[in-house]
Design a protein around this motif. Structure first.
Motif, PDB file in Angstrom:
ATOM      1  N   TYR A 441      30.012  40.342  44.638  1.00  0.00           N
ATOM      2  CA  TYR A 441      29.068  39.269  44.959  1.00  0.00           C
ATOM      3  C   TYR A 441      27.623  39.760  44.942  1.00  0.00           C
ATOM      4  O   TYR A 441      26.747  39.142  44.330  1.00  0.00           O
ATOM      5  N   TRP A 442      27.358  40.880  45.628  1.00  0.00           N
ATOM      6  CA  TRP A 442      25.987  41.323  45.826  1.00  0.00           C
ATOM      7  C   TRP A 442      25.401  42.048  44.615  1.00  0.00           C
ATOM      8  O   TRP A 442      24.193  41.975  44.376  1.00  0.00           O
ATOM      9  N   ILE A 443      26.227  42.749  43.854  1.00  0.00           N
ATOM     10  CA  ILE A 443      25.701  43.580  42.767  1.00  0.00           C
ATOM     11  C   ILE A 443      26.082  43.028  41.392  1.00  0.00           C
ATOM     12  O   ILE A 443      25.220  42.812  40.538  1.00  0.00           O
ATOM     13  N   VAL A 444      27.375  42.798  41.181  1.00  0.00           N
ATOM     14  CA  VAL A 444      27.826  42.367  39.857  1.00  0.00           C
ATOM     15  C   VAL A 444      27.285  40.977  39.534  1.00  0.00           C
ATOM     16  O   VAL A 444      26.670  40.758  38.488  1.00  0.00           O
ATOM     17  N   HIS A 445      27.506  40.026  40.424  1.00  0.00           N
ATOM     18  CA  HIS A 445      27.085  38.642  40.158  1.00  0.00           C
ATOM     19  C   HIS A 445      25.749  38.283  40.793  1.00  0.00           C
ATOM     20  O   HIS A 445      25.293  37.133  40.654  1.00  0.00           O
ATOM     21  N   LYS A 446      25.138  39.227  41.486  1.00  0.00           N
ATOM     22  CA  LYS A 446      23.783  39.059  42.021  1.00  0.00           C
ATOM     23  C   LYS A 446      23.629  37.771  42.825  1.00  0.00           C
ATOM     24  O   LYS A 446      22.634  37.054  42.717  1.00  0.00           O
ATOM     25  N   GLU A 447      24.654  37.438  43.606  1.00  0.00           N
ATOM     26  CA  GLU A 447      24.650  36.342  44.562  1.00  0.00           C
ATOM     27  C   GLU A 447      24.768  34.960  43.925  1.00  0.00           C
ATOM     28  O   GLU A 447      24.597  33.948  44.619  1.00  0.00           O
ATOM     29  N   PHE A 448      25.096  34.888  42.633  1.00  0.00           N
ATOM     30  CA  PHE A 448      25.227  33.590  41.970  1.00  0.00           C
ATOM     31  C   PHE A 448      26.652  33.437  41.453  1.00  0.00           C
ATOM     32  O   PHE A 448      27.060  34.133  40.520  1.00  0.00           O
ATOM     33  N   VAL A 449      27.381  32.529  42.077  1.00  0.00           N
ATOM     34  CA  VAL A 449      28.764  32.269  41.686  1.00  0.00           C
ATOM     35  C   VAL A 449      28.981  30.767  41.632  1.00  0.00           C
ATOM     36  O   VAL A 449      28.229  29.984  42.220  1.00  0.00           O
ATOM     37  N   SER A 450      30.021  30.360  40.947  1.00  0.00           N
ATOM     38  CA  SER A 450      30.368  28.946  40.831  1.00  0.00           C
ATOM     39  C   SER A 450      31.539  28.651  41.756  1.00  0.00           C
ATOM     40  O   SER A 450      32.675  29.053  41.487  1.00  0.00           O
ATOM     41  N   VAL A 451      31.277  27.965  42.843  1.00  0.00           N
ATOM     42  CA  VAL A 451      32.343  27.632  43.782  1.00  0.00           C
ATOM     43  C   VAL A 451      33.402  26.729  43.147  1.00  0.00           C
ATOM     44  O   VAL A 451      34.600  26.980  43.308  1.00  0.00           O
ATOM     45  N   PRO A 452      33.045  25.668  42.410  1.00  0.00           N
ATOM     46  CA  PRO A 452      34.087  24.830  41.804  1.00  0.00           C
ATOM     47  C   PRO A 452      35.034  25.611  40.905  1.00  0.00           C
ATOM     48  O   PRO A 452      36.239  25.336  40.870  1.00  0.00           O
ATOM     49  N   PHE A 510      36.545  55.570  53.470  1.00  0.00           N
ATOM     50  CA  PHE A 510      35.259  55.788  52.805  1.00  0.00           C
ATOM     51  C   PHE A 510      35.459  55.971  51.304  1.00  0.00           C
ATOM     52  O   PHE A 510      34.701  55.431  50.498  1.00  0.00           O
ATOM     53  N   TYR A 511      36.500  56.715  50.952  1.00  0.00           N
ATOM     54  CA  TYR A 511      36.810  56.894  49.532  1.00  0.00           C
ATOM     55  C   TYR A 511      37.153  55.552  48.897  1.00  0.00           C
ATOM     56  O   TYR A 511      36.612  55.176  47.854  1.00  0.00           O
ATOM     57  N   GLY A 512      38.086  54.821  49.520  1.00  0.00           N
ATOM     58  CA  GLY A 512      38.550  53.567  48.933  1.00  0.00           C
ATOM     59  C   GLY A 512      37.444  52.550  48.771  1.00  0.00           C
ATOM     60  O   GLY A 512      37.328  51.902  47.724  1.00  0.00           O
ATOM     61  N   PHE A 513      36.623  52.408  49.791  1.00  0.00           N
ATOM     62  CA  PHE A 513      35.555  51.415  49.748  1.00  0.00           C
ATOM     63  C   PHE A 513      34.512  51.776  48.697  1.00  0.00           C
ATOM     64  O   PHE A 513      34.146  50.945  47.851  1.00  0.00           O
ATOM     65  N   LEU A 514      34.019  53.006  48.740  1.00  0.00           N
ATOM     66  CA  LEU A 514      32.931  53.408  47.849  1.00  0.00           C
ATOM     67  C   LEU A 514      33.386  53.553  46.407  1.00  0.00           C
ATOM     68  O   LEU A 514      32.711  53.095  45.481  1.00  0.00           O
ATOM     69  N   VAL A 515      34.526  54.183  46.196  1.00  0.00           N
ATOM     70  CA  VAL A 515      34.995  54.407  44.828  1.00  0.00           C
ATOM     71  C   VAL A 515      35.411  53.099  44.174  1.00  0.00           C
ATOM     72  O   VAL A 515      35.044  52.819  43.018  1.00  0.00           O
ATOM     73  N   ALA A 516      36.175  52.275  44.883  1.00  0.00           N
ATOM     74  CA  ALA A 516      36.602  51.004  44.289  1.00  0.00           C
ATOM     75  C   ALA A 516      35.405  50.106  44.006  1.00  0.00           C
ATOM     76  O   ALA A 516      35.296  49.514  42.924  1.00  0.00           O
ATOM     77  N   GLY A 517      34.497  49.984  44.982  1.00  0.00           N
ATOM     78  CA  GLY A 517      33.309  49.152  44.771  1.00  0.00           C
ATOM     79  C   GLY A 517      32.437  49.688  43.655  1.00  0.00           C
ATOM     80  O   GLY A 517      31.964  48.933  42.797  1.00  0.00           O
ATOM     81  N   GLY A 518      32.209  51.001  43.652  1.00  0.00           N
ATOM     82  CA  GLY A 518      31.367  51.603  42.610  1.00  0.00           C
ATOM     83  C   GLY A 518      31.978  51.498  41.227  1.00  0.00           C
ATOM     84  O   GLY A 518      31.269  51.203  40.248  1.00  0.00           O
ATOM     85  N   LEU A 519      33.280  51.728  41.136  1.00  0.00           N
ATOM     86  CA  LEU A 519      33.936  51.642  39.834  1.00  0.00           C
ATOM     87  C   LEU A 519      33.949  50.205  39.322  1.00  0.00           C
ATOM     88  O   LEU A 519      33.809  49.970  38.108  1.00  0.00           O
ATOM     89  N   HIS A 520      34.107  49.260  40.221  1.00  0.00           N
ATOM     90  CA  HIS A 520      34.063  47.855  39.805  1.00  0.00           C
ATOM     91  C   HIS A 520      32.697  47.506  39.210  1.00  0.00           C
ATOM     92  O   HIS A 520      32.611  46.822  38.183  1.00  0.00           O
ATOM     93  N   VAL A 521      31.643  47.975  39.849  1.00  0.00           N
ATOM     94  CA  VAL A 521      30.297  47.734  39.324  1.00  0.00           C
ATOM     95  C   VAL A 521      30.125  48.405  37.972  1.00  0.00           C
ATOM     96  O   VAL A 521      29.610  47.805  37.011  1.00  0.00           O
ATOM     97  N   LEU A 522      30.570  49.663  37.851  1.00  0.00           N
ATOM     98  CA  LEU A 522      30.421  50.411  36.603  1.00  0.00           C
ATOM     99  C   LEU A 522      31.143  49.724  35.453  1.00  0.00           C
ATOM    100  O   LEU A 522      30.566  49.533  34.367  1.00  0.00           O
ATOM    101  N   LEU A 523      32.402  49.346  35.672  1.00  0.00           N
ATOM    102  CA  LEU A 523      33.170  48.696  34.609  1.00  0.00           C
ATOM    103  C   LEU A 523      32.589  47.325  34.260  1.00  0.00           C
ATOM    104  O   LEU A 523      32.616  46.914  33.095  1.00  0.00           O
ATOM    105  N   SER A 524      32.070  46.631  35.265  1.00  0.00           N
ATOM    106  CA  SER A 524      31.475  45.316  35.008  1.00  0.00           C
ATOM    107  C   SER A 524      30.170  45.430  34.226  1.00  0.00           C
ATOM    108  O   SER A 524      29.804  44.505  33.487  1.00  0.00           O
ATOM    109  N   ARG A 525      29.474  46.543  34.391  1.00  0.00           N
ATOM    110  CA  ARG A 525      28.257  46.765  33.614  1.00  0.00           C
ATOM    111  C   ARG A 525      28.588  47.208  32.189  1.00  0.00           C
ATOM    112  O   ARG A 525      27.922  46.800  31.218  1.00  0.00           O
ATOM    113  N   MET A 526      29.608  48.035  32.042  1.00  0.00           N
ATOM    114  CA  MET A 526      29.988  48.532  30.715  1.00  0.00           C
ATOM    115  C   MET A 526      30.690  47.452  29.896  1.00  0.00           C
ATOM    116  O   MET A 526      30.486  47.346  28.685  1.00  0.00           O
TER     117      MET A 526
END
Length: 544
Positions: A441-452, A510-526
């Motif tokens: 929500y905060w990084i990949v989609h930059k707070e803009f999502v379609s609720v419908p 800490f590993y699960g939160f940071l690695v999963a969140g970071g990898l999601h951002v990385l893959l979404s950017r690539m």
């Protein structure tokens, strides 16, 4: 879309909502008696205004309408006060002493763990306060429409387990209340084997507490805040009364704070990390669940108050547990890590009235925690899994039956060590879920999502024909898979995975939160899912 746009859209969609006939959370009080009876007989639920029919959703999963946005900033404060002052949290503070930490080091572990918890809970809760949607719907934008159901199932299992733990704690309160009224209840013959980890007398208390809880599940979520307000006043009074008595009985409390660490060297370091991990795990569920309540927020920024209130109230409550553990060693010669064990000692010393009041206060607390942290979230999940037949109210009753009886919590709460292990274990799945939700929500989609589109299997959050965002899938697996060996060793001491895997497991959240969140951002950017990348200027209109 932004939260403002989604709010306006929700107002427009709510003008012709269908009448609910099953007596669910938002039933129309003007519905005829016959319609209500017929609805209950056929297990009907109200249709969602976001998608036709009840195959994918129903009214209880819709964005909250303005008239039900009743939670104000102070409600988030009383919510956390009521959650913190509970038997389970007292026990956690005492458990840190039981595993060898001094009161100072235990308090540091509490402060660090709960501050991290506050960050996760707050920034995920803001999403619910803005969009007025529960976790079950929010998860679709990050994980994909169908893969989100996997995340829902994870949460259902975890929260049902926690409901059982809460029911056990409440049964202890009932037992203490009965001891205060009828001391001879202690002498009821036990007809159960020792291996059952529960006695006949306690099983009676367990069943009584189960029955007491049932009426509270009838309260709809937008109104349950009043119960939290009441609980936030009553329970702290009992906590301060017990601590005041302990400090007074030990001569002012100086001896309570003179006890040092019981373990040393590297064992002390890992015991400390285990304590921090337990603090995070204590309310890791609400790092995922918070939207189920934050969706009722009247103001989008109200959840920010949690950044302050969570660390403060939990530090106070854990300090109670620490004082209780050290104080009980001085008073009774043994560490009593449960406040109700301390209360039970009062009944044989002429303090039956005080024991009954404190036990009753903790009973109220246990009911509130089970509602806020478990039953409503399970009910929301079950509503998403079975939208044709389950409403939030019905789902809470399903949770009560399964959670209280199917998972036998008396086999988990045998010792301080088993509680720590249980609390730590399930976070290996919750951590990556929370990390991905917040990052999406905060990084990949930059707070803009379609609720419908979150309500439609063919919307932009289908991602592909399998309804799965493969980026989130990969990030989720990488976020928990390396922690499985350590988890296995934690659950079964006979499993030898090496000290490295065990130590790494203590860093699991800490590993699960940071690695999963970071990898999601990385893959979404690539490999961006361009159809889901919205902009502020875009206006998303429903197609129905």
């Amino acid at each position: 879309m932004s939260y403002g746009e989604s709010k306006e859209m929700a107002k427009g969609l709510s003008s012709s909502s269908p009448v609910e006939v099953d007596g669910g959370a938002f039933g129309d009080i003007n519905a005829s008696f016959w319609n209500r009876i017929k609805g209950r007989a056929t297990l009907q639920v109200s249709e969602s205004r976001m998608v036709p029919g009840t195959r994918w959703s129903n009214k209880d999963l819709d964005p909250i309408e303005p008239e039900y946005q009743t939670w104000r900033t102070y409600n988030f404060v009383t919510y956390w006060i009521s959650d913190a002052f509970a038997v389970s949290n007292w026990r956690i503070g005492s458990s840190l002493i039981a595993i060898g930490l001094s009161w100072k080091l235990a308090l540091v572990a509490v402060a660090i763990g709960n501050f991290l918890t506050a960050l996760v809970v707050t920034y995920n809760g803001i999403i619910g306060a803005r969009l007025h949607i529960p976790f079950t719907i929010q998860a679709r934008s990050a994980f994909g429409f169908y893969f989100a159901y996997v995340m829902i199932i994870f949460r259902v299992i975890i929260s049902i387990f926690w409901y059982g733990i809460g029911t056990y704690a409440g049964a202890e309160c009932v037992q203490s209340m009965i001891y205060a009224i009828w001391p001879r209840f202690r002498n009821i013959p036990n007809q159960l084997p020792e291996s059952a980890n529960i006695t006949t007398g306690f099983m009676i208390c367990y069943f009584i507490h189960f029955l007491i809880c049932l009426p509270f599940h009838y309260i709809p979520p937008h109104q349950v805040r009043w119960f939290f307000n009441f609980k936030s006043i009553i329970t702290p009074i009992a906590g301060f009364a017990i601590i005041g008595w302990i400090v007074s009985s030990t001569g002012g409390g100086s001896d309570i704070f003179s006890q040092g660490n019981a373990v040393h060297g590297s064992n002390l370091g890992w015991a400390f990390m285990n304590g921090v991990y337990a603090m995070v795990g204590n309310f890791a569920t609400l790092g995922v669940n918070m939207n189920d309540f934050a969706r009722y927020s009247k103001k989008p920024n109200s959840p920010y108050v949690q950044l302050i209130v969570i660390p403060i109230v939990f530090i106070i409550m854990m300090l109670f547990g620490i004082i209780g553990a050290n104080g009980s060693k001085l008073l009774y010669g043994e560490l009593l890590w449960d406040p109700l064990l301390i209360i039970n000692n009062w009944t044989s010393r002429g303090g039956r009235a005080a024991a009954f009041f404190c036990a009753t206060a903790f009973l109220i607390a246990s009911i509130g925690v089970n509602i806020s942290a478990n039953s409503i979230s399970v009910a929301t999940d079950l509503t998403a899994l079975f939208p044709k037949h389950i409403s939030i109210r019905r789902g809470q009753y399903v949770c009560a039956v399964i959670g209280a009886w199917a998972m036998t919590p008396w086999n988990i709460l045998v010792s301080a060590e088993s509680l720590i292990n249980f609390m730590s274990g399930y976070t290996i799945w919750l951590a990556p879920i929370s990390g991905i939700l917040i990052a999406d929500y905060w990084i990949v989609h930059k707070e803009f999502v379609s609720v419908p589109d979150m309500y439609r299997p063919d919307g932009i959050y289908a991602y592909n024909r399998y309804g799965t965002n493969w980026r989130a899938l990969v990030a989720f697996v990488v976020g928990f898979a390396p922690l499985l060996p350590g988890f296995a060793a934690s659950v079964n001491a006979n499993v030898d995975v090496g000290s490295g895997a065990t130590s790494f497991y203590y860093l699991g959240y800490f590993y699960g939160f940071l690695v999963a969140g970071g990898l999601h951002v990385l893959l979404s950017r690539m490999f961006p899912a361009r159809a889901t990348m919205l902009h502020k200027r875009e206006v998303v209109n429903p197609s129905f």
